[in-house]
Design a protein around this motif. Structure first.
Motif, PDB file in Angstrom:
ATOM      1  N   VAL A   1      24.600  53.023  42.351  1.00 19.33           N
ATOM      2  CA  VAL A   1      24.930  54.039  41.348  1.00 19.33           C
ATOM      3  C   VAL A   1      26.118  54.869  41.822  1.00 19.33           C
ATOM      4  O   VAL A   1      27.068  55.131  41.078  1.00 19.33           O
ATOM      5  N   ILE A   2      26.081  55.262  43.081  1.00 20.51           N
ATOM      6  CA  ILE A   2      27.154  56.100  43.617  1.00 20.51           C
ATOM      7  C   ILE A   2      28.472  55.324  43.652  1.00 20.51           C
ATOM      8  O   ILE A   2      29.519  55.820  43.240  1.00 20.51           O
TER       9      ILE A   2
ATOM     10  N   GLY B   1      30.008  54.968  40.412  1.00 17.50           N
ATOM     11  CA  GLY B   1      30.657  56.223  40.062  1.00 17.50           C
ATOM     12  C   GLY B   1      32.048  56.335  40.661  1.00 17.50           C
ATOM     13  O   GLY B   1      32.933  56.963  40.088  1.00 17.50           O
ATOM     14  N   ILE B   2      32.252  55.737  41.825  1.00 17.27           N
ATOM     15  CA  ILE B   2      33.558  55.832  42.488  1.00 17.27           C
ATOM     16  C   ILE B   2      34.487  54.699  42.061  1.00 17.27           C
ATOM     17  O   ILE B   2      35.611  54.932  41.628  1.00 17.27           O
ATOM     18  N   PHE B   3      34.010  53.449  42.177  1.00 17.14           N
ATOM     19  CA  PHE B   3      34.905  52.308  41.955  1.00 17.14           C
ATOM     20  C   PHE B   3      34.809  51.736  40.547  1.00 17.14           C
ATOM     21  O   PHE B   3      35.505  50.788  40.220  1.00 17.14           O
ATOM     22  N   GLY B   4      33.912  52.259  39.740  1.00 12.31           N
ATOM     23  CA  GLY B   4      33.759  51.735  38.396  1.00 12.31           C
ATOM     24  C   GLY B   4      32.827  50.537  38.370  1.00 12.31           C
ATOM     25  O   GLY B   4      32.382  50.048  39.408  1.00 12.31           O
ATOM     26  N   ILE B   5      32.559  50.076  37.142  1.00 11.82           N
ATOM     27  CA  ILE B   5      31.630  48.963  36.960  1.00 11.82           C
ATOM     28  C   ILE B   5      32.226  47.679  37.521  1.00 11.82           C
ATOM     29  O   ILE B   5      33.431  47.452  37.412  1.00 11.82           O
TER      30      ILE B   5
ATOM     31  N   PHE C   1      21.628  46.098  36.870  1.00 16.46           N
ATOM     32  CA  PHE C   1      20.952  47.103  36.043  1.00 16.46           C
ATOM     33  C   PHE C   1      21.756  48.392  35.968  1.00 16.46           C
ATOM     34  O   PHE C   1      21.665  49.130  35.000  1.00 16.46           O
ATOM     35  N   VAL C   2      22.512  48.688  37.022  1.00 12.77           N
ATOM     36  CA  VAL C   2      23.315  49.914  37.006  1.00 12.77           C
ATOM     37  C   VAL C   2      24.801  49.586  36.932  1.00 12.77           C
ATOM     38  O   VAL C   2      25.648  50.409  37.239  1.00 12.77           O
TER      39      VAL C   2
ATOM     40  N   PRO D   1      17.773  53.929  48.949  1.00 12.69           N
ATOM     41  CA  PRO D   1      17.563  52.640  48.297  1.00 12.69           C
ATOM     42  C   PRO D   1      18.888  52.021  47.849  1.00 12.69           C
ATOM     43  O   PRO D   1      19.828  52.733  47.512  1.00 12.69           O
ATOM     44  N   ASP D   2      18.921  50.670  47.861  1.00 19.34           N
ATOM     45  CA  ASP D   2      20.148  49.946  47.528  1.00 19.34           C
ATOM     46  C   ASP D   2      20.698  50.314  46.159  1.00 19.34           C
ATOM     47  O   ASP D   2      21.896  50.495  45.979  1.00 19.34           O
ATOM     48  N   LEU D   3      19.798  50.449  45.181  1.00 18.05           N
ATOM     49  CA  LEU D   3      20.265  50.690  43.814  1.00 18.05           C
ATOM     50  C   LEU D   3      20.920  52.062  43.678  1.00 18.05           C
ATOM     51  O   LEU D   3      21.849  52.260  42.906  1.00 18.05           O
ATOM     52  N   LEU D   4      20.424  52.998  44.492  1.00 18.55           N
ATOM     53  CA  LEU D   4      20.990  54.340  44.472  1.00 18.55           C
ATOM     54  C   LEU D   4      22.415  54.315  45.033  1.00 18.55           C
ATOM     55  O   LEU D   4      23.324  54.961  44.492  1.00 18.55           O
TER      56      LEU D   4
END
Lengths: 270, 274, 261
Positions: free
Chosen positions: B139-140, B143-147, B226-227, B133-136
């Protein structure tokens, strides 16, 4: 070899001014769109090409590809919850979408007001991603799988209702006419003339929607609406990317299997 | 009636009339119905979503709906920046995916791929990508590039690549192979076969699919916030967690209008092309 | 110019496509190959530009065995040997000009052709060839707007733009009606004579073969069963080649009523 003695170039293609103007307008619009996009978007490049990114990359990526097997039972239980959420939600939507489908079908209700308002509400529902609905339901009734089920149930009505109405509009109306001629009442016509014609397609679409809903319910947990997404959220916060890797692996496998079974079932039905 | 194994073989008497449906089909239907209901009872119990829960939850939902109104109209102007970021993310992601999908879909079509290995591997990778899914993905990448919007764009690219490559590969597999043969027969190499034989044949579908994926990307980018992956979703989540429901409703209305407008335009263009 | 030395071809599934073919085709000859479908005509023709690869023997084009050719050499060969197909094989959604200029692909660098950068000579050549088959007024039309006969003429222009030494035509008129068929054959014959291009055509209409060919080669079950000048051929020769009586469907009929345009 025969070469033309003098070079005669093909005549230039004649384009109508209308077409030329249209092409220019399209080109200018596209250019404007990209200029607006790239000049306006705020990407902090120094953050993206930084040592931190590199560190993250070397930590996150290898962990994702070496899943933590210790959390596999937990992940499977939560994936089970995800499947259950999707099932409950899809089934509710599959039933609730039936009246919408009938209201929106032109051959069932010969009233523009009813048709358009039903179609419009279905379109309105479809405009919202399920996770947005989930956010609202979580706010209303608290974080729980129930909020996720509600989001799926409401969110799926839009697409199912629309597809149902298309199925109803394509049925063989002669059957209905002949039943009417035999003196059948509306309810009898519905159960003997219409329902048997639409049931296989309705079922097939509901199963198809289940495929979609399984995918979307895997992420509902990210905002507290239950299922395997909750595990992903917690593991991400704790930076346990190997646990995320496990969840990802299970999602990929289960979604693939569900897709396979779903398309097998749909082929058998229709 | 119970004794007859199947209506074709049984003899029908006034006391033993044939059923409206074949007996076997009737059993099958009952069985399927029973399974569907039983599974529903189990899953609704497991997720606390039985009809009783529904009944108990309704007041809360109504209360929430009441709180969402009236929308905070004044807030609309403050959302503009995030809304345009949402659309910009979709534009960039669609453009990049639209370019990348061409070589990938060629490798994933059985009639163009240079060999079976490349075909199978590309196809399987795309199949796997489509299950995430796109949102997943977001999330990843967060985790790598930051918000920020960049993570969202990356997620959208990967997500839409899977869809686009599949649709395009199916189109390529269905093209007329004869012209390709002719170009090969006049000494054209693989790239020339692609540019002169394949491209003109898939161009309308390609444009249409890209627009379709743009619609999908706009919807997806609405919620990436949202993430923490950029866009207007961030504002929605924040206003809900701060109980500013009037603002939330305003954002919902804006999202709705934006989606409707974009789908209308994209749909019109697609109609024009096909 | 083209020499088959004991050429055989066995398909991977075991079917024998060609059996010990020995032929010598001279520069500028107009050869028609006849035979029932499945006799190996198409396999024979497609061996010459290696669209299929014989499994035994030697096939010489310009005194060089082409059977071991790969990649670059193979593309060079195909530049020299043009081909015309039963279904015209044009890119339907592209313009006539774009289809014809595709004949230059083998002569043009990949990058140049991808970016559509053709020299004025190439463009003029393409246009000239469209004029030769009398279809230059359609230069900017899309190929799918043309009738079958017009499309086949465009495909002749494409093959001419390739400036080949040999033209192979695989059932070029099988999808056309009789008058159009004669027209297409007339054009093929015309360029064969004017440019001295060796031309090999597969046909299954015997009257057409007798009318246009210099030399007729008859095939049955992958073997050459007849080879001789068209003037020595009559209906009984065909009955021998086909192994059965001549039927009405073996004739195209409808004499050339559009004239030698």
């Amino acid at each position: 070899m025969a070469q033309p003695e003098t070079l005669v170039l093909p005549p230039k293609k004649k384009r109508s001014t209308k077409k030329v103007v249209r092409n220019w307008i399209i080109a200018v619009l596209l250019l404007a769109m990209y200029v607006w996009t790239f000049s306006d978007i705020g990407i902090n490049w120094s953050q993206i090409f930084s040592e931190r990114t590199l560190n993250n990359m070397t930590r996150v990526v290898p962990q994702l590809f070496s899943p933590e097997w210790a959390v596999a039972p937990d992940a499977m239980r939560l994936m089970g919850e995800t499947l259950a959420m999707a099932y409950t939600g899809t089934l509710m939507a599959a039933l609730l979408a039936v009246p919408f489908g009938f209201f929106a079908a032109k051959n069932m209700f010969n009233s523009r007001l009813i048709n358009t308002s039903a179609k419009w509400s279905l379109d309105a529902i479809r405009a919202f991603p399920e996770i947005m609905l989930a956010l609202i339901f979580v706010a209303a009734i608290g974080p729980s799988p129930f909020a996720g089920v509600l989001a799926i149930a409401v969110g799926s009505i839009g697409m199912l209702g629309k597809l149902y109405s298309e199925v109803i509009e394509s049925i063989d109306m002669q059957v209905v006419d002949s039943l009417e001629a035999n003196g059948a009442n509306k309810i009898q016509i519905l159960f003997y003339g219409i329902i048997p014609q639409v049931i296989p397609e309705f079922l097939s679409y509901a199963i198809y929607r289940y495929e979609i809903d399984v995918r979307s319910s895997t992420i509902l947990g990210l905002i507290g609406a239950g299922g395997i997404g909750m595990m992903i959220q917690i593991s991400t916060m704790n930076r346990n990317w190997d646990e995320v890797g496990m969840a990802l692996l299970i999602i990929i496998i289960v979604v693939t299997v569900i897709d396979y079974f779903s398309s097998y079932l749909r082929k058998r039905i229709v | 009636m119970k004794g007859t194994p199947s209506p074709q073989q049984g003899t029908f008497t006034p006391n033993n009339p044939p059923g409206l449906r074949a007996q076997q089909a009737k059993w099958k239907l009952t069985f399927v119905f029973a399974v569907v209901v039983l599974v529903y009872m189990f899953t609704s119990w497991q997720t606390n979503s039985s009809l009783i829960n529904l009944w108990n939850g309704l007041p809360d939902v109504w209360r929430m709906v009441g709180e969402l109104f009236p929308p905070n109209w004044g807030y609309a102007t403050e959302t503009w920046g995030r809304l345009s970021e949402t659309i910009q993310m979709a534009i960039i992601a669609t453009t990049v995916a639209g370019i990348l999908c061409i070589p990938i879909s060629l490798m994933a079509s059985s009639n163009i791929a240079p060999n079976k290995w490349i075909y199978n591997i590309t196809k399987q990778i795309m199949n796997i990508l489509r299950t995430i899914p796109d949102l997943l993905l977001a999330v990843i990448f967060v985790g790598i590039f930051g918000i920020g919007a960049f993570s969202g764009i990356m997620a959208l690219i990967i997500f839409s690549l899977g869809i686009l490559a599949k649709l395009l590969a199916e189109t390529i597999e269905a093209i007329d192979k004869n012209p390709l043969e002719a170009i090969r027969a006049s000494g054209g190499n693989t790239l020339q076969v692609i540019v002169y034989g394949v491209m003109p044949q898939i161009l309308p579908q390609y444009t249409s699919f890209t627009l379709y994926v743009f619609e999908i990307n706009v919807r997806a980018s609405l919620v990436l916030g949202f993430v923490g992956a950029g866009g207007i979703g961030q504002l929605l989540q924040r206003s809900i967690s701060f109980f500013q429901y009037g603002r939330a409703m305003m954002i919902i209305i804006i999202i709705f209008v934006a989606v409707v407008i974009i789908e209308y335009i994209s749909g019109k263009i697609r109609e024009e092309i096909m | 110019m083209i020499e088959f030395k004991d050429v055989s071809l066995v398909y991977p599934n075991g079917t024998q496509g060609l059996k010990n073919i020995n032929l010598n085709i001279k520069q500028g000859e107009f050869v028609v190959i006849v035979g029932l479908s499945g006799a190996g005509k198409s396999t024979l023709i497609r061996s010459v530009n290696r669209m299929v690869t014989p499994t035994g023997g030697e096939l010489l084009v310009d005194n060089e065995n082409i059977l071991p050719y790969k990649n670059k050499k193979l593309r060079e060969l195909r530049t020299k040997v043009g081909m015309i197909f039963q279904n015209y094989n044009l890119v339907k959604r592209s313009t006539v000009m774009k289809n014809v200029i595709a004949g230059r692909l083998g002569h043009t660098g990949t990058l140049k052709s991808v970016l559509n950068l053709y020299s004025n000579e190439d463009k003029a050549l393409a246009y000239h060839n469209l004029q030769r088959v009398n279809i230059s007024e359609k230069v900017h039309s899309r190929a799918d707007e043309l009738s079958g006969g017009q499309q086949q003429r465009v495909s002749i222009a494409r093959v001419l733009t390739q400036q080949p030494k040999v033209i192979l035509a695989d059932e070029p008129v099988a999808s056309l009606d009789p008058p159009t068929s004669h027209q297409v054959m007339t054009y093929l014959r015309k360029v064969n004579k004017e440019d001295n291009i060796t031309t090999i055509v597969n046909l299954h209409f015997i009257d057409m073969a007798m009318e246009y060919a210099d030399r007729i080669i008859g095939m049955r079950a992958g073997e050459v069963v007849f080879d001789g000048p068209a003037s020595t051929v009559n209906e009984s020769t065909f009955e021998e080649i086909y192994g059965r009586k001549i039927r009405e469907e073996d004739m195209v009929g409808g004499e050339d009523d559009e004239g030698n345009a």
